[in-house]
Design an enzyme around this catalytic site. Sequence first.
Site, PDB file in Angstrom:
ATOM      1  N   SER A  48      -0.427   8.315  -3.529  1.00  0.00           N
ATOM      2  CA  SER A  48      -0.273   9.684  -3.032  1.00  0.00           C
ATOM      3  C   SER A  48       0.173  10.619  -4.145  1.00  0.00           C
ATOM      4  CB  SER A  48       0.719   9.720  -1.878  1.00  0.00           C
ATOM      5  OG  SER A  48       1.923   9.134  -2.268  1.00  0.00           O
ATOM      6  N   HIS A  97      -6.847   8.849  -0.811  1.00  0.00           N
ATOM      7  CA  HIS A  97      -5.498   9.033  -0.283  1.00  0.00           C
ATOM      8  C   HIS A  97      -5.553   9.232   1.226  1.00  0.00           C
ATOM      9  CE1 HIS A  97      -1.693  11.698   0.082  1.00  0.00           C
ATOM     10  NE2 HIS A  97      -1.423  10.439   0.352  1.00  0.00           N
ATOM     11  N   GLU A 117      -8.027  12.470   1.263  1.00  0.00           N
ATOM     12  CA  GLU A 117      -8.233  13.134  -0.032  1.00  0.00           C
ATOM     13  C   GLU A 117      -8.985  12.165  -0.940  1.00  0.00           C
ATOM     14  OE1 GLU A 117      -4.575  16.292  -0.742  1.00  0.00           O
ATOM     15  OE2 GLU A 117      -4.162  14.191  -1.127  1.00  0.00           O
ATOM     16  N   ASN A 163       0.255  17.019  -0.842  1.00  0.00           N
ATOM     17  CA  ASN A 163       1.666  16.762  -1.128  1.00  0.00           C
ATOM     18  C   ASN A 163       2.237  17.714  -2.170  1.00  0.00           C
ATOM     19  OD1 ASN A 163       1.930  14.821   0.779  1.00  0.00           O
ATOM     20  ND2 ASN A 163       1.685  13.084  -0.600  1.00  0.00           N
TER      21      ASN A 163
END
Length: 697
Positions: free
Chosen positions: A411, A432, A444, A482
């Site tokens: 991540s 991800h 992702e 993130n």
Amino acid sequence: MPPIDRSTSADVAVLRMARPPVNGLDRALRSELLGALHAAQQDASVRGIVLTGGDRVFSAGADISEFAGGASGAAFAEPWLGAVCTALASSPKPVVAAIEGACLGGGLELALACHGRIAGRTARLALPEIKLGLLPGAGGTQRLPRLIGVEAAVSMILSGDAIDSVRADALGLATAVAGSVLEHATALARRLAAHSGSRADDGAVATARTRELGAAALGDAAARLRRPSRAQAAIIEAVRASFERPLEDGLACERRLFEELLGTAEARALQYAFFGDRAAGRVDALPRDVAVRRVSEVAVVGAGTMGAGIAMCVANAGLAAVLIDSAPEALDRGLQRIEQTYRTAVQKGKLSSGEAEARRAAIRASGSLEAVCTADLVVEAVPEALDLKRSVFAEVDRHAKPGAILASNTSTLDVGAIGAATSRPGDVVGLHFFSPAHVMRLLEVVRTERSSDAAVATAMAFARAIGKVGVLARVCDGFIGNRMFEEYCRQAFFLLDEGALPAQVDHALESWGMAMGPFAVLDLAGGDIAWAIRQRRAREQPDQPYSRLPDLLCELGRFGQKTGAGFYRYDGGTRGRAVDPEVDALVVEHSRRIGVERRTISDDEIVSRCVLALVNEGARLLDERIAQRASDIDVVYRNGYGFPATRGGPMYAADEMGLANVVAKIARYSQGYRGASWRLSTLLESAARLGQRLSAL
Ligand code: 3H9
């Protein structure tokens, strides 16, 4: 090719909609259809008419891109769809719809206006307008309740979900057939033609008994809507007209409501979201002829929560999975987790036991990395440590077959550095997944400097094959989602330093539309994971303004739901969150210790600071070309972070607020508490200056 393909089968005219890709009912198709209908009506050799589409799609309904012009735009240019439906319904020669594949929205409204409907095995029927913030506007709210009753109709229209031919048959919406829909429809058209009499729509007002039943069913449906959206309220009003008024009045009421909804902010945002979800699948600068590799078996390395979830995604899509973990207990726990998830789905009636068994059987387990040797795609899901991931990749490289795609589920880590541990960095990408992996729609897809076009195209195709929305990102710490979330949380923590409390922050953002506030999310994700990332950041970016508050909670062992306490207290049984006075006291004490005089903070400020932190970081990602386009960022936030679809996404929301306004607010915040955390994106600043919209860049 003309949008309508005409042919005849003896005395029946067959009108086939042929407008790629999905028979969207744009102006050209509507005009052609009306012309073809009139021609068939005038042809003395024709006794009946069949309306059909392709094998995969009957029609996806109105062409959504025509809604951009609002009530005076192309969607209402004559002949508008309602007029075409009326022409079908009042045709003196019977018209029968022969349906295979998707029959949605205006497509189903066309079918409803016909005198009979035949649905084949692949037929999927729905009125999904609610998902676009609309209501069916070409007769759906009037003809469906007349055909199948108010209760079933209102439930279909409010959910927008599709039903298959068997269900459609049970409801009296269509006759389900196993063989050729065209043959059955032609036969039905002939039978109907043999019966004389008026075929015009039944315009009569319902009987008193029908009105009473309709009102009761509608009352029940309305009572189940706690806070009805405008579209839901409009649907209730339009369906009420279907049994209270003659057809013509009901249709006029429906059109008025449709036009009103078309102008709402929600409907515009949802339509933007519809096209954004689809645009995300397109990778700029990918050659058209790139060879997408076949993926039928996927190896998942690491049987933790993520690995088990990914294996289920694969099996749920009908592909073969092999779950690999060298620790027998971990492998066992992973398999038990899978078993438990499927068992619960069966208990809740979401899955048949046969289907659950088939999915379970599609996942085999292995204790050895050598088992990757038959996989077309290997997804690594071991703990988040670069050295560990690099050594796993080096070994996977030794066993994986040539041409296999090697993916990391990291991540935050550098996928390029992970790929460099292999002899084939061109085949390496990031995939991800978001937790729980078998539930969350977002994936992702991370492209490194060395990922090949084929690897990227295969990864995007794999995302689609397992029912995810794949969004392409380039390598950076945290990728799209993130990296932005960190800035969002940074503001949320500073708001606590300054005077807010966790429940107030969460409540403000949830009332604005976020599925969960930041503190509830952090508690769900596990405070220890975010703590480890913060510790790494403190080493890597010592100048970054940062609140110690979350660390103080972690030092007390409060890691969120998993420890029964984090920013909130949790009741183990219900997982319900409760405000914890201890945390509130700790927050107040923390402000005192850092010398901040607490002040009253409004909900507006909370929302503005948190959302603009997302916007600013999103614009920086665009500028750095980590994200391909602003609408991709919005796809990430809607599908992975509970951002309300009715607000489009952070970048679209910024456009709606006005970028000059956004920039002025950020400038003000940068003068306030820990203002150095606001480094205005140059792209945002220039877009505001040039009067551009981010979502159009
Ligand atoms: C309505 O009908 C209002 C009426 O009641 C009243 C009017 C007055 N319009 O999804 P895909 C494009 S509202 C324009 O990737 P799939 C889509 O953008 C309408 N374009 O394929 C994409 O373009 P691109 C109610 C549309 O096989 C391409 O087609 N109907 C439309 O995964 C392929 O789409 C709906 O809400 C459209 N209606 O799924 C149904 N539909 O290639 C919406 C698709 O350039 N559509 N496109 O990216 C769907 O649910 C799915 O597209 C469908 C196919 C299941 C049909």
